[in-house]
Design a protein around this motif. Structure first.
Motif, PDB file in Angstrom:
ATOM      1  N   ALA A 133      21.204   0.972  11.882  1.00 24.48           N
ATOM      2  CA  ALA A 133      20.246  -0.024  12.362  1.00 24.48           C
ATOM      3  C   ALA A 133      19.309  -0.495  11.263  1.00 24.48           C
ATOM      4  O   ALA A 133      18.699  -1.565  11.373  1.00 24.48           O
ATOM      5  CB  ALA A 133      19.422   0.554  13.522  1.00 24.48           C
ATOM      6  N   GLY A 134      19.158   0.274  10.217  1.00 27.84           N
ATOM      7  CA  GLY A 134      18.270  -0.094   9.125  1.00 27.84           C
ATOM      8  C   GLY A 134      18.549   0.780   7.927  1.00 27.84           C
ATOM      9  O   GLY A 134      19.159   1.849   8.030  1.00 27.84           O
ATOM     10  N   ALA A 135      18.099   0.330   6.747  1.00 26.18           N
ATOM     11  CA  ALA A 135      18.331   1.104   5.534  1.00 26.18           C
ATOM     12  C   ALA A 135      17.295   0.746   4.488  1.00 26.18           C
ATOM     13  O   ALA A 135      16.810  -0.391   4.426  1.00 26.18           O
ATOM     14  CB  ALA A 135      19.738   0.848   4.988  1.00 26.18           C
ATOM     15  N   THR A 136      16.958   1.733   3.670  1.00 24.08           N
ATOM     16  CA  THR A 136      16.034   1.514   2.560  1.00 24.08           C
ATOM     17  C   THR A 136      16.563   2.234   1.327  1.00 24.08           C
ATOM     18  O   THR A 136      17.223   3.271   1.426  1.00 24.08           O
ATOM     19  CB  THR A 136      14.623   2.037   2.869  1.00 24.08           C
ATOM     20  OG1 THR A 136      14.707   3.391   3.320  1.00 24.08           O
ATOM     21  CG2 THR A 136      13.952   1.193   3.930  1.00 24.08           C
ATOM     22  N   LEU A 137      16.264   1.663   0.188  1.00 27.17           N
ATOM     23  CA  LEU A 137      16.533   2.313  -1.079  1.00 27.17           C
ATOM     24  C   LEU A 137      15.346   3.221  -1.382  1.00 27.17           C
ATOM     25  O   LEU A 137      14.187   2.799  -1.242  1.00 27.17           O
ATOM     26  CB  LEU A 137      16.707   1.267  -2.176  1.00 27.17           C
ATOM     27  CG  LEU A 137      17.448   1.674  -3.446  1.00 27.17           C
ATOM     28  CD1 LEU A 137      18.881   2.079  -3.139  1.00 27.17           C
ATOM     29  CD2 LEU A 137      17.414   0.533  -4.453  1.00 27.17           C
ATOM     30  N   CYS A 138      15.616   4.458  -1.782  1.00 26.45           N
ATOM     31  CA  CYS A 138      14.550   5.437  -1.994  1.00 26.45           C
ATOM     32  C   CYS A 138      14.617   5.990  -3.408  1.00 26.45           C
ATOM     33  O   CYS A 138      15.622   5.825  -4.112  1.00 26.45           O
ATOM     34  CB  CYS A 138      14.692   6.602  -1.011  1.00 26.45           C
ATOM     35  SG  CYS A 138      14.683   6.112   0.727  1.00 26.45           S
ATOM     36  N   ASP A 139      13.552   6.676  -3.802  1.00 28.57           N
ATOM     37  CA  ASP A 139      13.635   7.437  -5.033  1.00 28.57           C
ATOM     38  C   ASP A 139      14.330   8.769  -4.727  1.00 28.57           C
ATOM     39  O   ASP A 139      14.732   9.036  -3.588  1.00 28.57           O
ATOM     40  CB  ASP A 139      12.257   7.632  -5.673  1.00 28.57           C
ATOM     41  CG  ASP A 139      11.310   8.483  -4.829  1.00 28.57           C
ATOM     42  OD1 ASP A 139      11.778   9.171  -3.891  1.00 28.57           O
ATOM     43  OD2 ASP A 139      10.104   8.455  -5.109  1.00 28.57           O
ATOM     44  N   ALA A 140      14.489   9.595  -5.741  1.00 25.06           N
ATOM     45  CA  ALA A 140      15.239  10.838  -5.564  1.00 25.06           C
ATOM     46  C   ALA A 140      14.583  11.781  -4.576  1.00 25.06           C
ATOM     47  O   ALA A 140      15.227  12.689  -4.050  1.00 25.06           O
ATOM     48  CB  ALA A 140      15.407  11.532  -6.910  1.00 25.06           C
TER      49      ALA A 140
END
Length: 926
Positions: free
Chosen positions: A878-885
């Motif tokens: 339903a949703g997605a984000t790019l994250c740091d480690a």
């Protein structure tokens, strides 16, 4: 940088400066900086439970000492560095709030600094382990406001190359090593600054310092006369390496050595020394101050790329069985994390989940309540197993109570991870099965953690109660928390599973008809042929002394076995220090150590004499015709072993691979000895590459100068390839090997492959300390060989992962939930295919990504940027984000038609957080 530019360091009102000289100028030593810490060895000077408590007390001592000087900023003001994070985590869990606030105030003031390494670990850890071990840094930054920018390692001799990427992605800005070269070595000269370039091309400023107790060599904190003697030696050593700063950094511990306390007498010593006014001045510092000084000169420092190949990890082979157990546990834990991420995405076990609540003991909110805590305990045990000290410094005296105790505490780490990984993986698979459509004759559920469909075959031991569940039926009203974990004590109920295809990152139900109790006919040898031939190969076995004489591959039309090798293919070799050696056999490999500022080569003794013996007698040769494979079993006698060795050669009927296994017993021998499993290949002009965890590197060409060339530390595979022909060897259990010939302690300056000989190094007790003096009991060797038409790193990763990440096999005989919205077979998610590796997938609740999130860590195992796609399966994105480690959101990703696309730079790592929608996932009435 211009040589007249001044560098200034500002710290709580202190300011001082100096002239940065060019490399050709003589640098005057103006100050000696002292960085005080306690070196953490988990299981060396103290038994492990005592060690954790002592480290807790050391931090309390550092707080008291630092507060004594809180009112001034003189050079002798006490400062302390917490060398590794694991003892600090223990301290935080066992300290009152008031004490924690005192620590926070001192950390904020720069009087105490935290270095971010979890522990001083071996290269048993891979890229996924590094990412996991750095996660506590995020918690310390987030929950306590700590500034953690530096990672310090001491004692250990190296790390896998991928550490560079893991550190940078975790927000670490500098790295240092303080190598102990006893039984080891170090790159370049010391001290030196350089930029360590990782596989992606990025680099991290790196300090290759003197050995970590160097301050003690100089008399600190008790002997000013000794320091007087060493000052000119320090100056001369800096001159020889063109040291670019007017300060030397000496790392120091209390005079007791490893695992020693914070010592206020460092401050007293520094104050008395400086009061003399003779110079150079002494000053207590932290890493933050050092890198403020060194940072401006780093652009002038060289950049070096390559693996920091470790010398010390051969010691892990004193515990070959536990090492193999830990590697299998790591695979299961990653599989379990993915399974529980899928369950969380479906809402299983969450507050609104009432599916099964009307069955006694089967409410998933209670049944899975302990999973997060067990998961954390299992991973902590596993990562602590990777730490570099196995036991007390009594390798030659293993029967001492102290030695036995410290080894038992160490071994427990591997076995605890083993048990908890089984619990978590089986619970995950079982919870998936009871929510899937079922037929009356279903017996098993198989779960495949890899991003591609695969065929599973092999031995299975279905859980049972009072007999064979397949043949005798099964009571479905039994408590699931007991019945799903009952197979480990079974020794007589082996079954064989017909080949079954399992979807990518998915599962499938298996009917009873595909599960066969091992027929007596299968377990009896009906023939003893010396030659086995099928559509893929013709293999001739040695029926006099054991092993393989010839392996002709029909597809490649080539002989696979090097007939010119002095060692038989599939042979076990026992090696020991010659009995007519020097007085101390443990000094045969390494001479007396001279701890000095002069850069000297480590004192390896390449001329040590070894006695090597292999099979002298074949006891038996039997051929078994199993439904899916032909198995050849040989029992051979090897002088020096405590038992005959059993060799197994498994020829699958439907694929061109050969699995080779060995097992034998080691005794109570403390004389230095080792065992090997040898595979000589007929690959002319071969080049060898091996996997360090997502990167296939070539010895010499991709190693830092001065690092180990004699033996290598493996993750999932090794490859020998020539012109259009080669073999890949999957290495799921045994992590150390030599290539080309026996080379231990040869101290090779350069690596050159003599021939395509793989020497799987299974056991040794050569280390004089840190590790047990013997390893009684059974040990195993296991390798799978795949011939191919030419080297392909992506194909090698695929082959290695299939061996390292087996499917989970779990019974499907528990009563299904009243509503089962899941199909009989399906994929939870569509994960990127190779060369993108899925390092880890874990539930958001466990990772801080939220109750409806899944955190995915990816690695690009290629030299070009890769477009990656994660798509919906049973779980709908339903949703997605790019994250740091660490899982902190960086940017939002667009979801189109249930898919998320992103790019991973060459050899880099990316973390993505998914939000799973609830629509259409009415699991258990949610």
């Amino acid at each position: 940088m211009d040589s007249q530019v001044g560098v200034r360091i500002i710290g709580r009102g202190i300011a001082f400066g100096w002239r940065f000289c060019s490399r050709k100028e003589l640098m005057k030593l103006e100050e000696i900086w002292i960085l005080h810490h306690s070196h953490t060895d988990i299981g060396f000077t103290l038994e492990q439970p005592v060690l954790w408590e002592m480290q807790r007390r050391f931090i309390d001592m550092a707080i008291d000492a630092a507060e004594r000087h809180a009112g001034h900023d003189q050079p002798h003001a006490f400062k302390w560095v917490v060398e590794t994070v694991a003892p600090l985590l223990y301290w935080l869990d066992h300290s009152p709030d008031r004490q924690i606030e005192r620590f926070r105030a001192l950390e904020k003031a720069g009087r105490i600094e935290i270095a971010g390494a979890f522990l001083n670990v071996t290269p048993l850890a891979d890229a996924a382990d590094y990412a996991e071990m750095l996660q506590p840094v995020a918690r310390l930054r987030r929950d306590y406001g700590f500034t953690i920018n530096h990672v310090q390692n001491a004692d250990v001799n190296g790390h896998n190359w991928t550490l560079v990427e893991s550190l940078l992605n975790a927000g670490i800005t500098s790295f240092s090593m303080a190598i102990n070269f006893h039984y080891g070595g170090y790159p370049f000269q010391r001290p030196n600054l350089f930029n360590w370039q990782g596989p992606s091309g990025r680099h991290i400023p790196t300090f290759n310092n003197w050995c970590y107790p160097v301050a003690s060599w100089c008399g600190l904190p008790i002997d000013q006369a000794k320091l007087d003697e060493h000052v000119p030696l320090i100056s001369e050593a800096l001159k020889k390496v063109d040291w670019p700063l007017p300060v030397a950094l000496l790392q120091g511990m209390a005079y007791g050595g490893d695992n020693s306390p914070a010592d206020i007498t460092f401050s007293d010593f520094i104050q008395k020394w400086n009061d003399r006014g003779a110079g150079p001045r002494l000053r207590m510092v932290t890493w933050r101050e050092f890198w403020q000084a060194a940072g401006p000169v780093m652009e002038k420092m060289p950049t070096h790329a390559g693996d920091w190949t470790d010398y010390w990890n051969f010691g892990s082979l004193t515990s070959a069985r536990e090492t193999a157990v830990a590697r299998r546990a790591r695979s299961r834990l990653r599989t379990a994390d993915l399974l529980h991420a899928g369950l969380q995405g479906m809402g299983v076990g969450t507050a609104g989940d009432r599916g099964g609540a009307d069955h006694p003991g089967r409410d998933p909110r209670l049944l899975l309540h302990t999973a997060p805590a067990y998961r954390q305990e299992a991973w902590r045990n596993l990562e602590t197993w990777h730490e570099h000290t196995w036991g007390a410094c009594t390798a030659g005296m293993p029967r001492l109570e102290f030695s036995t105790s410290s080894w038992q505490h160490k071994a427990k780490l591997a076995w605890q991870a083993h048990s908890l990984s089984l619990l978590l993986a089986r619970d995950g698979a079982a919870e998936l099965a009871i929510r899937s459509e079922r037929n009356a004759d279903d017996a098993l559920v198989l779960y495949n953690p890899l991003p591609w469909a695969r065929t599973f075959r092999g031995d299975v031991v279905p859980p049972f109660c009072n007999g064979n569940p397949v043949a005798r039926g099964y009571r479905q009203d039994l408590d699931a928390s007991a019945t799903r974990h009952g197979q480990d004590s079974v020794v007589y109920n082996m079954h064989r599973l017909d080949p079954v295809t399992v979807p990518a990152c998915g599962y499938t139900m298996v009917p009873k008809a595909k599960v066969h109790e091992m027929d007596k006919w299968w377990l009896e040898s009906k023939r003893n042929d010396a030659v086995i031939e099928d559509e893929f190969r013709r293999i001739e076995f040695d029926t006099k002394t054991g092993g393989v004489l010839s392996w002709f591959d029909k597809g490649l039309k080539r002989e696979m076995v090097d007939a010119t090798s002095p060692w038989r293919f599939g042979s076990v070799v026992h090696e020991e220090v010659d009995r007519e050696c020097r007085k101390d056999p443990r000094a045969e490999h390494y001479g007396a150590i001279e701890y000095t500022f002069t850069n000297i080569d480590p004192v390896w003794r390449p001329d040590w004499k070894a006695t090597r013996r292999t099979h002298t007698k074949l006891v038996s040769h039997r051929v078994f015709d199993w439904p899916d494979a032909i198995v050849v079993e040989q029992v051979v006698e090897v002088p020096g072993l405590a038992s005959p060795a059993t060799l197994s050669f498994i020829l699958p009927r439907d694929e061109n691979t050969l699995e080779v296994r060995g097992r034998w017993d080691m005794g109570l021998e403390t004389w230095p000895e080792a065992t090997y499993f040898l595979l000589p290949f007929a690959v002319p002009a071969a080049r060898v590459r091996y996997d360090i965890g997502g990167v296939g590197i070539e010895p010499e060409r991709q190693q830092l100068p001065g690092t180990c060339r004699d033996y290598f530390h493996l993750q999932n595979w090794v490859d020998f390839s020539g012109d259009g022909f080669g073999v890949t060897i999957a290495t799921p259990e045994n992590p150390v090997a030599q290539f080309g010939d026996f080379h231990f302690a040869h101290a090779q300056k350069r690596f050159k492959l003599e021939r395509a000989l793989f020497l799987g190094w299974i056991t040794n007790n050569y280390w004089v300390c840190n590790f047990p003096g013997h390893q009684p009991g059974q040990v195993t060797a296991r390798y799978i060989v795949r011939p191919h038409g030419g080297y392909d790193e992506t194909a090698a990763h695929r082959f290695g992962l299939e061996a390292a990440m087996p499917c989970v096999v779990q019974n499907a005989l528990e009563a299904p939930r009243p509503e089962t919205p899941l199909p009989r077979s399906g994929s939870l998610l569509k994960l990127p295919d190779l060369p993108v590796l899925t390092l880890h997938a874990l539930p958001g609740v466990w990772s801080g990504a939220g109750k409806d999130g899944i955190l995915l860590r990816f690695m690009n195992a290629s030299d070009e940027a890769q477009a990656a796609t994660v798509g919906s399966g049973i779980l709908q994105i339903a949703g997605a984000t790019l994250c740091d480690a660490m899982g902190a959101v960086q940017s939002k990703l667009r979801v189109r038609k249930g898919e998320v696309q992103f790019t991973i730079p060459a050899r880099d790592q990316v973390t993505v957080r998914l939000v799973i929608g609830r629509k259409g996932l009415a699991v258990g009435g949610l």
